[in-house]
Scaffold this motif. Structure first.
Motif, mmCIF file in Angstrom:
data_model
loop_
_atom_site.group_PDB
_atom_site.id
_atom_site.type_symbol
_atom_site.label_atom_id
_atom_site.label_comp_id
_atom_site.label_asym_id
_atom_site.label_seq_id
_atom_site.Cartn_x
_atom_site.Cartn_y
_atom_site.Cartn_z
ATOM 1 N N ILE A 33 -0.377 39.722 28.367
ATOM 2 C CA ILE A 33 -1.643 40.109 27.733
ATOM 3 C C ILE A 33 -2.825 39.821 28.646
ATOM 4 O O ILE A 33 -3.715 40.657 28.827
ATOM 5 N N VAL A 34 -2.838 38.642 29.269
ATOM 6 C CA VAL A 34 -3.930 38.296 30.184
ATOM 7 C C VAL A 34 -3.945 39.238 31.388
ATOM 8 O O VAL A 34 -5.004 39.721 31.805
ATOM 9 N N ALA A 35 -2.780 39.551 31.944
ATOM 10 C CA ALA A 35 -2.715 40.465 33.091
ATOM 11 C C ALA A 35 -3.209 41.850 32.712
ATOM 12 O O ALA A 35 -3.944 42.497 33.471
ATOM 13 N N LEU A 36 -2.821 42.337 31.537
ATOM 14 C CA LEU A 36 -3.276 43.652 31.093
ATOM 15 C C LEU A 36 -4.783 43.680 30.841
ATOM 16 O O LEU A 36 -5.463 44.647 31.193
ATOM 17 N N ILE A 37 -5.316 42.627 30.246
ATOM 18 C CA ILE A 37 -6.764 42.562 30.003
ATOM 19 C C ILE A 37 -7.534 42.544 31.320
ATOM 20 O O ILE A 37 -8.520 43.266 31.490
ATOM 21 N N ILE A 38 -7.084 41.750 32.278
ATOM 22 C CA ILE A 38 -7.755 41.698 33.583
ATOM 23 C C ILE A 38 -7.643 43.038 34.297
ATOM 24 O O ILE A 38 -8.614 43.535 34.869
ATOM 25 N N GLY A 39 -6.475 43.652 34.240
ATOM 26 C CA GLY A 39 -6.306 44.963 34.874
ATOM 27 C C GLY A 39 -7.192 46.025 34.251
ATOM 28 O O GLY A 39 -7.820 46.822 34.965
ATOM 29 N N GLU A 40 -7.280 46.076 32.935
ATOM 30 C CA GLU A 40 -8.143 47.053 32.266
ATOM 31 C C GLU A 40 -9.613 46.779 32.545
ATOM 32 O O GLU A 40 -10.405 47.703 32.720
ATOM 33 N N PHE A 41 -10.000 45.505 32.602
ATOM 34 C CA PHE A 41 -11.382 45.152 32.920
ATOM 35 C C PHE A 41 -11.742 45.612 34.330
ATOM 36 O O PHE A 41 -12.801 46.200 34.555
ATOM 37 N N ASN A 42 -10.864 45.384 35.285
ATOM 38 C CA ASN A 42 -11.110 45.832 36.660
ATOM 39 C C ASN A 42 -11.139 47.353 36.757
ATOM 40 O O ASN A 42 -11.949 47.926 37.495
#
Length: 120
Positions: A33-42
């Motif tokens: 979840i954290v990786a997906l959130i960071i990826g979508e934010f970037n």
């Protein structure tokens, strides 16, 4: 330690049992979840530069331009129009299909428009 962070404990007869497999699923879920959130934010804040070039294939060589400009306190005889295209070709004192209207101080038309039909 890993069993203590299990967010999906098994319920057995009025108490909860924390398991290693439950803790592993919890950790993998949180990391995903954290990786997906960071990826979508970037991705959201990223800049996509797209360069496109379209060739105008129309057979006619001129482009119609429509202007509506008011110049207060300037006589109509003083105003001229000079046009330059993107290739540096210019037309000075263009007078074809120009409508000049004389206005009073409030912007009301004083006389009817006279259409210039000379090609200059």
């Amino acid at each position: 330690f890993l069993k203590s962070i299990d967010v999906f404990p098994k319920t057995l007869d009025e108490f909860k049992e924390r398991t290693f497999s439950g803790a592993t699923i919890s950790v993998v879920s949180v990391i995903s979840i954290v990786a997906l959130i960071i990826g979508e934010f970037n991705y959201y804040h990223g800049i996509d530069r797209v360069d496109e070039l379209y060739v105008d294939t129309r057979p006619e060589g001129l482009l119609d331009i429509y202007l509506n400009i008011t110049f207060p306190n300037v006589a109509c005889d003083v105003l001229t129009l000079d046009v330059m295209d993107g290739f540096g070709e210019s037309q000075v004192n263009v007078e074809h299909n120009i409508h000049k209207r004389r206005l009073d101080r409030q912007g009301n038309e004083l006389n009817s428009a006279q259409k210039e039909t000379r090609i200059g």
